[in-house]
Design a protein around this motif. Structure first.
Motif, PDB file in Angstrom:
ATOM      1  N   HIS A  48       7.259   8.190 -13.079  1.00 55.70           N
ATOM      2  CA  HIS A  48       6.295   8.887 -13.927  1.00 55.70           C
ATOM      3  C   HIS A  48       6.126   8.120 -15.238  1.00 55.70           C
ATOM      4  CE1 HIS A  48       9.375  10.848 -16.475  1.00 55.70           C
ATOM      5  NE2 HIS A  48      10.007  11.168 -15.379  1.00 55.70           N
ATOM      6  N   PRO A  49       5.070   8.371 -15.994  1.00 59.75           N
ATOM      7  CA  PRO A  49       4.706   7.496 -17.120  1.00 59.75           C
ATOM      8  C   PRO A  49       5.804   7.288 -18.153  1.00 59.75           C
ATOM      9  CG  PRO A  49       2.874   8.942 -16.581  1.00 59.75           C
ATOM     10  CD  PRO A  49       4.037   9.407 -15.747  1.00 59.75           C
ATOM     11  N   ALA A  50       6.524   8.333 -18.519  1.00 57.20           N
ATOM     12  CA  ALA A  50       7.554   8.174 -19.551  1.00 57.20           C
ATOM     13  C   ALA A  50       8.636   7.208 -19.107  1.00 57.20           C
ATOM     14  CB  ALA A  50       8.161   9.530 -19.911  1.00 57.20           C
ATOM     15  N   LEU A  51       9.046   7.274 -17.844  1.00 61.77           N
ATOM     16  CA  LEU A  51      10.079   6.369 -17.346  1.00 61.77           C
ATOM     17  C   LEU A  51       9.537   4.958 -17.172  1.00 61.77           C
ATOM     18  CD1 LEU A  51      12.037   8.572 -14.809  1.00 61.77           C
ATOM     19  CD2 LEU A  51      12.836   7.663 -16.985  1.00 61.77           C
ATOM     20  N   ARG A  52       8.274   4.841 -16.813  1.00 60.58           N
ATOM     21  CA  ARG A  52       7.713   3.491 -16.746  1.00 60.58           C
ATOM     22  C   ARG A  52       7.727   2.842 -18.134  1.00 60.58           C
ATOM     23  NH1 ARG A  52       1.900   1.154 -14.474  1.00 60.58           N
ATOM     24  NH2 ARG A  52       2.400  -1.008 -14.990  1.00 60.58           N
ATOM     25  N   GLU A  75       2.235   6.010 -10.440  1.00 59.17           N
ATOM     26  CA  GLU A  75       2.696   7.015 -11.377  1.00 59.17           C
ATOM     27  C   GLU A  75       2.225   8.423 -10.976  1.00 59.17           C
ATOM     28  OE1 GLU A  75       1.888   6.070 -15.444  1.00 59.17           O
ATOM     29  OE2 GLU A  75       2.330   3.944 -15.172  1.00 59.17           O
ATOM     30  N   PHE A  76       3.006   9.400 -11.351  1.00 58.02           N
ATOM     31  CA  PHE A  76       2.654  10.807 -11.140  1.00 58.02           C
ATOM     32  C   PHE A  76       3.193  11.601 -12.314  1.00 58.02           C
ATOM     33  CE2 PHE A  76       6.926  10.380  -9.598  1.00 58.02           C
ATOM     34  CZ  PHE A  76       7.541  11.591  -9.935  1.00 58.02           C
ATOM     35  N   PRO A  77       2.607  12.740 -12.645  1.00 67.28           N
ATOM     36  CA  PRO A  77       3.129  13.550 -13.751  1.00 67.28           C
ATOM     37  C   PRO A  77       4.530  14.069 -13.429  1.00 67.28           C
ATOM     38  CG  PRO A  77       0.896  14.233 -13.161  1.00 67.28           C
ATOM     39  CD  PRO A  77       1.371  13.317 -12.075  1.00 67.28           C
ATOM     40  N   ARG A 100      -3.642  -3.993   0.090  1.00 64.72           N
ATOM     41  CA  ARG A 100      -4.915  -4.637   0.424  1.00 64.72           C
ATOM     42  C   ARG A 100      -4.958  -5.159   1.864  1.00 64.72           C
ATOM     43  NH1 ARG A 100      -3.695  -7.172  -4.469  1.00 64.72           N
ATOM     44  NH2 ARG A 100      -4.860  -6.394  -6.265  1.00 64.72           N
ATOM     45  N   GLY A 101      -4.198  -4.551   2.735  1.00 70.45           N
ATOM     46  CA  GLY A 101      -4.233  -4.985   4.126  1.00 70.45           C
ATOM     47  C   GLY A 101      -3.632  -6.354   4.375  1.00 70.45           C
ATOM     48  N   GLU A 102      -2.873  -6.880   3.410  1.00 71.30           N
ATOM     49  CA  GLU A 102      -2.356  -8.244   3.539  1.00 71.30           C
ATOM     50  C   GLU A 102      -1.055  -8.318   4.339  1.00 71.30           C
ATOM     51  OE1 GLU A 102      -2.047  -9.991  -0.305  1.00 71.30           O
ATOM     52  OE2 GLU A 102      -4.090  -9.487  -0.881  1.00 71.30           O
ATOM     53  N   ARG A 103      -0.557  -7.168   4.721  1.00 71.65           N
ATOM     54  CA  ARG A 103       0.704  -7.122   5.475  1.00 71.65           C
ATOM     55  C   ARG A 103       1.807  -7.861   4.733  1.00 71.65           C
ATOM     56  NH1 ARG A 103       0.585  -3.009   8.541  1.00 71.65           N
ATOM     57  NH2 ARG A 103       2.331  -3.864   9.727  1.00 71.65           N
ATOM     58  N   ARG A 104       1.901  -7.593   3.458  1.00 71.22           N
ATOM     59  CA  ARG A 104       2.987  -8.182   2.672  1.00 71.22           C
ATOM     60  C   ARG A 104       4.331  -7.685   3.192  1.00 71.22           C
ATOM     61  NH1 ARG A 104       1.089  -8.251  -3.546  1.00 71.22           N
ATOM     62  NH2 ARG A 104      -1.120  -7.852  -3.290  1.00 71.22           N
ATOM     63  N   ARG A 105       5.363  -8.397   2.839  1.00 68.01           N
ATOM     64  CA  ARG A 105       6.723  -7.922   3.112  1.00 68.01           C
ATOM     65  C   ARG A 105       7.064  -6.948   1.980  1.00 68.01           C
ATOM     66  NH1 ARG A 105      10.012 -13.425   3.916  1.00 68.01           N
ATOM     67  NH2 ARG A 105       8.917 -13.814   1.960  1.00 68.01           N
ATOM     68  N   LEU A 106       6.693  -5.707   2.220  1.00 70.24           N
ATOM     69  CA  LEU A 106       6.631  -4.698   1.175  1.00 70.24           C
ATOM     70  C   LEU A 106       7.847  -3.787   1.204  1.00 70.24           C
ATOM     71  CD1 LEU A 106       4.725  -3.296  -0.987  1.00 70.24           C
ATOM     72  CD2 LEU A 106       3.916  -1.882   0.920  1.00 70.24           C
ATOM     73  N   VAL A 107       8.332  -3.433   0.010  1.00 73.42           N
ATOM     74  CA  VAL A 107       9.326  -2.374  -0.133  1.00 73.42           C
ATOM     75  C   VAL A 107       8.791  -1.365  -1.137  1.00 73.42           C
ATOM     76  CG1 VAL A 107      11.355  -3.769   0.432  1.00 73.42           C
ATOM     77  CG2 VAL A 107      10.585  -3.594  -1.945  1.00 73.42           C
ATOM     78  N   VAL A 108       9.231  -0.139  -0.991  1.00 74.22           N
ATOM     79  CA  VAL A 108       8.931   0.911  -1.957  1.00 74.22           C
ATOM     80  C   VAL A 108      10.193   1.152  -2.777  1.00 74.22           C
ATOM     81  CG1 VAL A 108       8.407   3.378  -2.242  1.00 74.22           C
ATOM     82  CG2 VAL A 108       7.128   2.007  -0.580  1.00 74.22           C
ATOM     83  N   GLY A 109      10.006   1.324  -4.074  1.00 74.98           N
ATOM     84  CA  GLY A 109      11.116   1.679  -4.944  1.00 74.98           C
ATOM     85  C   GLY A 109      10.836   2.994  -5.631  1.00 74.98           C
ATOM     86  N   THR A 110      11.887   3.684  -6.041  1.00 75.13           N
ATOM     87  CA  THR A 110      11.725   4.890  -6.847  1.00 75.13           C
ATOM     88  C   THR A 110      12.521   4.713  -8.127  1.00 75.13           C
ATOM     89  OG1 THR A 110      13.605   6.116  -5.912  1.00 75.13           O
ATOM     90  CG2 THR A 110      11.491   6.274  -4.757  1.00 75.13           C
ATOM     91  N   LEU A 111      11.918   5.074  -9.233  1.00 75.86           N
ATOM     92  CA  LEU A 111      12.537   4.979 -10.542  1.00 75.86           C
ATOM     93  C   LEU A 111      12.468   6.362 -11.169  1.00 75.86           C
ATOM     94  CD1 LEU A 111      13.608   3.371 -13.059  1.00 75.86           C
ATOM     95  CD2 LEU A 111      11.195   2.970 -13.647  1.00 75.86           C
TER      96      LEU A 111
END
Length: 374
Positions: A48-52, A75-77, A100-111
């Motif tokens: 969320h914005p404050a943590l970013r 970001e989310f409230p 963007r459909g690029e099939r990156r080697r993607l990971v999701v993170g949570t902060l």
């Protein structure tokens, strides 16, 4: 304090593993730790914005220094009331635009805390039918409870009603992030710590009694001990019952059937741990009614919670509303309720089909004006 590590493996899922790293000032190693486990070149971080604003730059630097070249934030409230299907859908559109459909080697993170972990984990579980994800928990509550276990979800009619099991491959804890926590958030987390003292290890109640002042002062050494022991206990339950099918992991819901209902009725104006504190005492009162005598820890637990600045009674809400909210709880199976109860510290049992008049008595007994610290 030297870095502390715990590897959490899941026997039902060959090769599935969560590595938990606890240290101080270790955000700079985030990218290296991610790349040691996953060949990622892009990361989408939910926060969320404050943590970013507070930690986002350090997280991005740590990722890029380790070889994760592209980093974007979704970001989310802040707040449980935004943990919705609509927020999840917006985050999915954001990650799709980044990908963007690029099939990156993607990971999701949570902060962030438990809400960020639930939302980000559910994005990871559902985007591309599942991508790997890591967690950087910045709240004490997430560190002692939500960051381990793989339950990811959003709220619908009831809390966490839509979700999945999706284990993080890495949980990286920088204890320095806990220094800026508001006192109320520290107190909220301590309810979950007290829960472990009731269901698993009575020595935790000793620690909460002995070190109350240092804990509330956010002493990093004491918080480090609490975080490490909480991860060990949570991991032991998750290892034994990863999918919550054997009735072992259910112990982690001690006080939560009542607590979740209170949260909902109060419109999430109370923090999770505040509601769970009252919920645990309601569960203790229910045990006393069923067994004919109070559990050995009840008076002690109530004193500890009060000293930590947590409520021991709920505000003046209608019992009918709390009881109705409980009927939507996911722990009700085929119309039969199920409660986690304990007669002595360090143990638990499951009780199904508890007579509703006893449940009502437990709820009504803890209603009334509650004074809370700001």
């Amino acid at each position: 304090m030297s870095d502390w590590r715990l590897a959490l493996r899941f026997p039902p899922l060959p090769g599935a593993r969560t590595d938990i790293l606890v240290g101080r000032g270790n955000l700079g190693s985030l990218g290296r730790e991610v790349r040691r486990r996953i060949p990622a070149d892009a990361a989408f971080v939910v926060t969320h914005p404050a943590l970013r604003r507070r930690f986002g730059a350090a997280v991005a630097r740590g990722l890029k220094a380790g070889g994760v070249r592209a980093v974007a934030f979704g970001e989310f409230p802040a707040g449980e009331r935004f943990k919705t299907v609509e927020t999840w859908a917006r985050l999915l559109r954001r990650i799709a635009a980044f990908d963007r459909g690029e099939r990156r080697r993607l990971v999701v993170g949570t902060l962030g805390g438990g809400v960020a972990g639930d939302l980000g984990g559910f994005v990871a579980a559902t985007y591309r039918r599942g991508v790997p994800f890591f967690q950087v928990p910045t709240s004490l509550l997430a560190n002692v409870d939500a960051a381990v276990g793989g339950k990811v979800a959003v709220d619908l009619i009831a809390k966490n009603q839509v979700g999945a099991f999706h284990q993080p491959f890495l949980v990286l804890v920088d204890l320095e992030t806990l220094r800026t926590l508001p006192p109320a958030e520290v107190r909220s987390a301590l309810a979950e710590v007290a829960k472990y003292g009731v269901i698993a290890d009575a020595r935790i109640l000793d620690l909460l009694e002995r070190e109350t002042n240092r804990i509330l002062a956010k002493d990093p050494d004491v918080l480090g001990r609490i975080v490490r022991r909480s991860y060990e206990i949570k991991a032991s339950f998750v290892r034994s019952d990863e999918r919550d099918t054997r009735g072992i992991r259910a112990a982690l819901n001690f006080g939560h059937t009542f607590g979740h209902a209170l949260e909902q009725v109060l419109g999430f104006r109370w923090r999770h741990g505040e509601a769970v504190a009252v919920g645990m005492l309601m569960a203790s009162d229910l045990e006393a009614s069923m067994a004919g005598r109070a559990p050995d820890y009840r008076a002690r637990l109530e004193t500890i919670l009060a000293r930590l600045g947590l409520p021991t009674r709920a505000p003046d809400v209608e019992p009918r509303k709390v009881l109705e909210a409980m009927r939507h709880d996911k722990k009700f199976v085929s119309g039969r309720n199920r409660f986690v109860l304990s007669s002595r510290a360090g143990s638990f049992r499951l009780a199904e089909g508890v007579p509703w008049p006893l449940v009502r008595k437990a709820v009504e007994g803890r209603l009334g004006r509650a004074e809370r610290s700001p």
